[in-house]
Structure formats: C-alpha cells, structure tokens
Design a protein around this motif. Structure first.
Motif, PDB file in Angstrom:
ATOM      1  N   LEU A   1       0.267  -6.388   3.148  1.00 49.77           N
ATOM      2  CA  LEU A   1       0.572  -5.096   4.046  1.00 49.77           C
ATOM      3  C   LEU A   1      -1.090  -4.746   4.511  1.00 49.77           C
ATOM      4  N   ALA A   2      -1.744  -4.671   3.302  1.00 49.37           N
ATOM      5  CA  ALA A   2      -3.304  -4.191   3.823  1.00 49.37           C
ATOM      6  C   ALA A   2      -3.856  -5.436   4.857  1.00 49.37           C
TER       7      ALA A   2
ATOM      8  N   ILE B   1      -2.274  -4.460   8.132  1.00 46.85           N
ATOM      9  CA  ILE B   1      -2.509  -3.013   8.970  1.00 46.85           C
ATOM     10  C   ILE B   1      -4.020  -3.032   9.090  1.00 46.85           C
TER      11      ILE B   1
ATOM     12  N   GLN C   1       3.441   4.795   3.011  1.00 48.91           N
ATOM     13  CA  GLN C   1       2.162   5.100   2.559  1.00 48.91           C
ATOM     14  C   GLN C   1       0.930   4.590   3.237  1.00 48.91           C
ATOM     15  N   ALA C   2       1.066   3.161   3.939  1.00 46.95           N
ATOM     16  CA  ALA C   2       0.114   2.774   4.581  1.00 46.95           C
ATOM     17  C   ALA C   2      -0.110   3.272   6.036  1.00 46.95           C
TER      18      ALA C   2
ATOM     19  N   GLU D   1       2.052  -5.648  -1.014  1.00 55.05           N
ATOM     20  CA  GLU D   1       0.983  -4.785  -0.905  1.00 55.05           C
ATOM     21  C   GLU D   1      -0.364  -5.336  -0.287  1.00 55.05           C
TER      22      GLU D   1
ATOM     23  N   ALA E   1       6.159   1.550   0.807  1.00 55.12           N
ATOM     24  CA  ALA E   1       4.913   1.036   0.842  1.00 55.12           C
ATOM     25  C   ALA E   1       4.279   1.251   2.331  1.00 55.12           C
TER      26      ALA E   1
END
Length: 293
Positions: A288-289, A292, A222-223, A285, A219
């Motif tokens: 993480l959003a 970041i 991808q981010a 997820e 994950a």
C-alpha cells in the motif's frame, strides 16, 4: 537469452524488471511495441506479438534458454467467449515452445484457482494451460500458483478515497493469501536463471500472512485519510450489476461473479502450507505504501 512473454502485464513486467536489475540478457514480448520501449531503453530486445499467434510466438522464442509464459490478458471485459480465446492462447504457446533448441526452463504463471478442478470464469484456463505445458518434453517446467493478488485492491483504494467505503462479494472476515506481483516476479526470475530450484513442478506462492478485506479496507482508510473506512459485502446479483454497469459483457459478468463466489465460498484455496518455499516477503502495508506513495 531469457524471454519474458506478456511483459507489459503486472507480473510479466515484474519478471522483466527483476531480470534486468540482475544484468541478464532478455527479450520482452507484448502486443504493443510502444509499451515495451521502457525495457528496450535498458537493453532488452523487444518483440511485438499477440499471445494467440503461434507462428509469431515461435519466432519470438527463438534462441531462448528460458521462458516466462502466461495467459494474457487475464480478463477481456467485453468478451462473449473467453474460454475460446484462452484455448487459442494455450494452443499457440504449446506450438511455439514445442521442441525448441536450447530451451531448458519454462516458468508459467498460474494461480491458486488451478487447484480447483471446477474453476469458472476467467480462471478456467489456468489448469488447461498447466496441462499443455506439461506435455512439453526435454524442458523443466514450473507452474507458479500465486494466491490472491494485492493488486486486486487498487479499485478499492479509489473507492475508499472517494466514499470511505469499499464493496465486494468476498466476506470481509475471510483470510486471503494476498501476494504482491513484484514478489512473484522475483521468484520467477530466480527460477528462470537457475538461482532457485523448485522442489516440485507446482509451486504455490503467498505473502507473509493471510489478510482479510476488513483489514485491507481499514489499512487503506488510514493511508488515504479515511480512518473510519469500512468494507461492505454485496451479494452476487449486485456484483453482476456493477460489472455490467462497468462495461462487462453478460458472459464476462457471469464468469467473474462465479469466480469470485468460488473464492468467497472457499472452493478456491491454497493447498500447500505457508513456509520458506511458498511465502513471499511483501506485506500488504508495504504494498500500500508503494502504490499510494
């Protein structure tokens, strides 16, 4: 008045933020008044006090009706006797909170490691901290045993961004009860205000689902634009060497490695099922959003 100790820590700040957002009158405690300023600007009282100062803490908890407490910092990389420091903190809180007029609720931050009697390293003090709070009379105490913090992955984000690979001692396919500290803060705030009542003195908390480090690193990749990112497991000796290179004392490197082995070898586990009481909403997820951006 609700008092939030260690308000500059990840979890303490989450508790303070949740209480302020709900309009509660709070006092925030920390070792650096400057770092408490952001709360003071929003109406909180601020008190500079060390977590191992019993007299300073006693004054800081004056007129509290509810208190959030924790052992902080949870890690002192250069320490040569971390258990001794933890004992001082535990003793200081026990003295500060004993027989305080008007105090009705205490929420203490613990962790899933407290379920393991042989817990080693930085988490050794969690169970003695719980036991010390349990000796207080005339007050409702709740121990929040949080699972594996999602914030543990912050160094991995930078490692993946730089190299496309993250390393660790925990097996990549081991399911972890990952949880965001913001969710712990929200639960603690509800308990402190009486909006929520815990069914038991000890409440385990974990996110909406278990997640593995293989999934986490994928994950992250991808981010951050590293779609082929992978997790590689290292052994205990390699982890210890990495910690020493990062400035840890041999004492703290040994303890942190032992603590991680207890997770890796499943001596530290959740003991309560994931249900409406123990589960929190933030997915990895979503976390993480947020971090970041």
């Amino acid at each position: 008045m609700i008092v939030v100790a260690s308000a500059t820590s990840n979890t303490g700040s989450a508790v303070a933020e949740a209480l302020l957002a709900a309009g509660h009158r709070i006092r925030v405690l920390g070792r650096d008044r400057g770092r408490l300023q952001r709360f003071a600007e929003r109406g909180a009282e601020a008190a500079e006090v060390r977590p191992d100062d019993p007299h300073g803490l006693r004054e800081a908890f004056a007129d509290a009706r509810a208190a959030f407490v924790m052992i902080a910092p949870g890690l002192i990389p250069g320490s040569t006797d971390f258990p001794a420091y933890q004992r001082r903190v535990i003793s200081a809180y026990r003295h500060a909170l004993d027989d305080l007029d008007g105090l009705t609720r205490i929420v203490g931050l613990s962790a899933w490691a407290a379920s393991y009697a042989g817990a080693r390293g930085p988490v050794w003090g969690l169970r003695p901290f719980e036991e010390a709070l349990d000796t207080l009379t005339g007050v409702e105490v709740t121990h929040l045993r949080a699972g594996w913090f999602m914030e543990n992955t912050l160094p991995m984000i930078e490692e993946v961004r730089a190299t496309g690979t993250a390393h660790g001692l925990i097996p990549g396919d081991l399911p972890l009860p990952a949880i965001a500290t913001a969710d712990i803060g929200a639960v603690a705030a509800d308990l402190l205000t009486g909006r929520r009542r815990a069914g038991t003195r000890t409440l385990e908390l974990q996110g909406p689902r278990d997640i593995t480090l293989d999934e986490i690193v994928a994950a992250i990749g991808q981010a951050v634009g590293r779609p082929g990112a992978r997790y590689e497991r290292i052994d205990a000796a390699a982890m210890r060497e990495r910690l020493l290179a990062a400035g840890f004392s041999p004492h703290m490197a040994d303890g942190t490695t032992a603590m991680t082995l207890d997770v890796a070898e499943r001596r530290i586990v959740m003991t309560q099922p994931r249900d409406a009481e123990t589960a929190t909403p933030t997915t990895y997820e979503e976390f993480l959003a947020r971090v970041i951006g």
